[in-house]
Write a protein that holds these residues in place. Structure first.
Motif, PDB file in Angstrom:
ATOM      1  N   PHE A  80      41.331  76.427  44.221  1.00 24.88           N
ATOM      2  CA  PHE A  80      40.758  77.489  45.038  1.00 24.88           C
ATOM      3  C   PHE A  80      39.303  77.725  44.653  1.00 24.88           C
ATOM      4  CE2 PHE A  80      45.299  78.104  44.367  1.00 24.88           C
ATOM      5  CZ  PHE A  80      45.737  77.921  45.674  1.00 24.88           C
ATOM      6  N   ALA A  81      38.451  77.841  45.675  1.00 21.98           N
ATOM      7  CA  ALA A  81      37.001  77.832  45.472  1.00 21.98           C
ATOM      8  C   ALA A  81      36.368  79.167  45.870  1.00 21.98           C
ATOM      9  CB  ALA A  81      36.389  76.670  46.244  1.00 21.98           C
ATOM     10  N   TYR A  82      35.201  79.104  46.474  1.00 18.04           N
ATOM     11  CA  TYR A  82      34.427  80.290  46.837  1.00 18.04           C
ATOM     12  C   TYR A  82      33.377  79.844  47.843  1.00 18.04           C
ATOM     13  CZ  TYR A  82      32.926  85.099  45.601  1.00 18.04           C
ATOM     14  OH  TYR A  82      32.657  86.445  45.593  1.00 18.04           O
ATOM     15  N   TYR A  83      32.676  80.794  48.419  1.00 16.81           N
ATOM     16  CA  TYR A  83      31.710  80.441  49.455  1.00 16.81           C
ATOM     17  C   TYR A  83      30.369  79.981  48.865  1.00 16.81           C
ATOM     18  CZ  TYR A  83      29.325  85.049  49.035  1.00 16.81           C
ATOM     19  OH  TYR A  83      28.619  86.146  48.603  1.00 16.81           O
ATOM     20  N   LYS A  84      29.516  79.449  49.694  1.00 17.16           N
ATOM     21  CA  LYS A  84      28.108  79.114  49.428  1.00 17.16           C
ATOM     22  C   LYS A  84      27.852  77.824  48.654  1.00 17.16           C
ATOM     23  CE  LYS A  84      25.965  83.712  49.526  1.00 17.16           C
ATOM     24  NZ  LYS A  84      25.131  84.654  48.747  1.00 17.16           N
ATOM     25  N   ASN A  85      28.579  77.561  47.593  1.00 19.87           N
ATOM     26  CA  ASN A  85      28.318  76.404  46.729  1.00 19.87           C
ATOM     27  C   ASN A  85      27.043  76.555  45.905  1.00 19.87           C
ATOM     28  OD1 ASN A  85      29.167  73.873  45.698  1.00 19.87           O
ATOM     29  ND2 ASN A  85      27.746  72.775  47.028  1.00 19.87           N
ATOM     30  N   GLU A  86      26.588  77.776  45.705  1.00 17.68           N
ATOM     31  CA  GLU A  86      25.365  77.973  44.918  1.00 17.68           C
ATOM     32  C   GLU A  86      25.519  77.487  43.476  1.00 17.68           C
ATOM     33  OE1 GLU A  86      24.106  82.013  45.246  1.00 17.68           O
ATOM     34  OE2 GLU A  86      23.122  81.690  47.177  1.00 17.68           O
ATOM     35  N   ASP A  87      26.710  77.619  42.932  1.00 21.71           N
ATOM     36  CA  ASP A  87      26.959  77.144  41.566  1.00 21.71           C
ATOM     37  C   ASP A  87      27.761  75.847  41.569  1.00 21.71           C
ATOM     38  OD1 ASP A  87      29.260  78.209  42.507  1.00 21.71           O
ATOM     39  OD2 ASP A  87      29.636  79.558  40.822  1.00 21.71           O
ATOM     40  N   HIS A  88      27.726  75.150  42.700  1.00 19.28           N
ATOM     41  CA  HIS A  88      28.375  73.839  42.856  1.00 19.28           C
ATOM     42  C   HIS A  88      29.898  73.908  42.786  1.00 19.28           C
ATOM     43  CE1 HIS A  88      24.435  71.970  42.718  1.00 19.28           C
ATOM     44  NE2 HIS A  88      24.174  72.628  41.604  1.00 19.28           N
ATOM     45  N   ILE A  89      30.469  75.068  43.149  1.00 17.07           N
ATOM     46  CA  ILE A  89      31.924  75.177  43.108  1.00 17.07           C
ATOM     47  C   ILE A  89      32.575  74.220  44.102  1.00 17.07           C
ATOM     48  CG2 ILE A  89      31.858  77.184  44.668  1.00 17.07           C
ATOM     49  CD1 ILE A  89      34.529  76.333  41.979  1.00 17.07           C
ATOM     50  N   ALA A  90      31.997  74.061  45.287  1.00 20.97           N
ATOM     51  CA  ALA A  90      32.570  73.122  46.260  1.00 20.97           C
ATOM     52  C   ALA A  90      32.498  71.695  45.730  1.00 20.97           C
ATOM     53  CB  ALA A  90      31.840  73.235  47.599  1.00 20.97           C
ATOM     54  N   ASP A  91      31.360  71.335  45.160  1.00 21.45           N
ATOM     55  CA  ASP A  91      31.202  69.985  44.608  1.00 21.45           C
ATOM     56  C   ASP A  91      32.215  69.728  43.499  1.00 21.45           C
ATOM     57  OD1 ASP A  91      29.001  69.639  46.293  1.00 21.45           O
ATOM     58  OD2 ASP A  91      27.602  70.388  44.778  1.00 21.45           O
ATOM     59  N   THR A  92      32.408  70.734  42.649  1.00 19.92           N
ATOM     60  CA  THR A  92      33.356  70.590  41.542  1.00 19.92           C
ATOM     61  C   THR A  92      34.775  70.421  42.059  1.00 19.92           C
ATOM     62  OG1 THR A  92      31.952  71.886  40.063  1.00 19.92           O
ATOM     63  CG2 THR A  92      34.278  71.715  39.480  1.00 19.92           C
ATOM     64  N   CYS A  93      35.174  71.253  43.008  1.00 19.55           N
ATOM     65  CA  CYS A  93      36.526  71.140  43.567  1.00 19.55           C
ATOM     66  C   CYS A  93      36.726  69.806  44.281  1.00 19.55           C
ATOM     67  CB  CYS A  93      36.794  72.296  44.520  1.00 19.55           C
ATOM     68  SG  CYS A  93      36.999  73.893  43.702  1.00 19.55           S
ATOM     69  N   ASN A  94      35.673  69.312  44.901  1.00 17.94           N
ATOM     70  CA  ASN A  94      35.785  68.043  45.630  1.00 17.94           C
ATOM     71  C   ASN A  94      36.061  66.860  44.710  1.00 17.94           C
ATOM     72  OD1 ASN A  94      35.470  69.078  48.211  1.00 17.94           O
ATOM     73  ND2 ASN A  94      33.240  68.859  48.191  1.00 17.94           N
ATOM     74  N   THR A  95      35.695  66.979  43.446  1.00 20.00           N
ATOM     75  CA  THR A  95      35.982  65.872  42.528  1.00 20.00           C
ATOM     76  C   THR A  95      37.482  65.660  42.364  1.00 20.00           C
ATOM     77  OG1 THR A  95      35.857  67.306  40.548  1.00 20.00           O
ATOM     78  CG2 THR A  95      33.825  66.188  41.249  1.00 20.00           C
ATOM     79  N   LEU A  96      38.277  66.671  42.709  1.00 19.32           N
ATOM     80  CA  LEU A  96      39.736  66.535  42.712  1.00 19.32           C
ATOM     81  C   LEU A  96      40.298  66.472  44.131  1.00 19.32           C
ATOM     82  CD1 LEU A  96      42.493  66.482  41.316  1.00 19.32           C
ATOM     83  CD2 LEU A  96      42.390  68.985  41.176  1.00 19.32           C
ATOM     84  N   SER A  97      39.866  67.364  44.991  1.00 18.78           N
ATOM     85  CA  SER A  97      40.521  67.522  46.299  1.00 18.78           C
ATOM     86  C   SER A  97      40.316  66.336  47.234  1.00 18.78           C
ATOM     87  CB  SER A  97      40.030  68.800  46.983  1.00 18.78           C
ATOM     88  OG  SER A  97      38.664  68.698  47.347  1.00 18.78           O
TER      89      SER A  97
END
Length: 214
Positions: A80-97
């Protein structure tokens, strides 16, 4: 008893944080489930459900392989992530998802009509599929959108027709990869749908417990 492994090896939010997650902990216990924080990645294999709630450290290939094997063995895994990706949360989650055909877009979803407390980032939706029938409406705060690329992925939560994606993606908010052996990989655009602020709104409690017990 269903055992939930709440990973903290990738610097996730800890479920033992009383201010944010005391209600979720209580509801898990009341539902007859057990949740443990797990700081050794390999020990996640001892659990039925594995949760990555806002991981801040990218996943290594061998870790992704490990999780893929657990899903093939029938485990349920959620990230589970968060909006914006300012701290690269989307990028980090994508390494698994992305191994499971789901990509976090680093998006911002707003809804000027269907929202909570007149806040367009606290969106509400009734467009819920493949979940317990008792779940009719949820509030999702500060959520990303998802892109699905595998036919084994099904949508769990979609935004209402009134919601908008800042990056002009379809507002898929939660999705689930279903393995032929029954294992599941769940991705959600927000990690705060089950915090103390949100969990008692609408059907967020039922939604949270359903995700943990699938």
């Amino acid at each position: 008893m269903r055992k939930i492994g709440w990973d903290i090896s990738h610097q996730e939010f800890i479920i033992s944080d009383h201010y944010y997650f005391s209600k979720l902990q209580r509801y898990i216990n009341e539902a007859g489930m057990q949740v443990d924080e797990v700081d050794e990645f390999e020990k996640l294999a001892n659990y039925d459900t594995i949760i990555f709630n806002y991981p801040e450290i990218p996943f290594k290939k061998e870790e992704v392989d490990f999780i893929e094997e657990l899903v093939k063995k029938g485990k349920t895994v959620g990230i589970f992530a968060y909006y914006k990706n300012e701290d690269h949360i989307a990028d980090t989650c994508n390494t698994l998802s992305e191994r499971f055909g789901i990509k976090f877009n680093g998006d911002i979803i707003i809804d000027n009509i269907n929202n909570y407390d007149n806040d367009n980032l606290l969106i509400t939706t009734t467009d819920i599929s493949n979940m317990n029938n008792s779940i009719n409406k949820v509030m999702l705060a500060c959520t990303d959108s998802l892109l699905t690329t595998d036919p084994k992925v099904r949508i769990l939560v979609h935004g209402e027709d009134t919601c908008e994606s800042k990056l002009e993606f379809e507002p898929i908010l939660f999705a689930e990869y279903v393995d032929e052996n029954g294992g599941k990989f769940i991705a959600g655009g927000t990690c705060v749908f089950w915090d103390n602020y949100s969990i008692d709104l609408y059907n967020n409690k039922e939604f949270s417990l359903d995700l943990l017990s699938r």
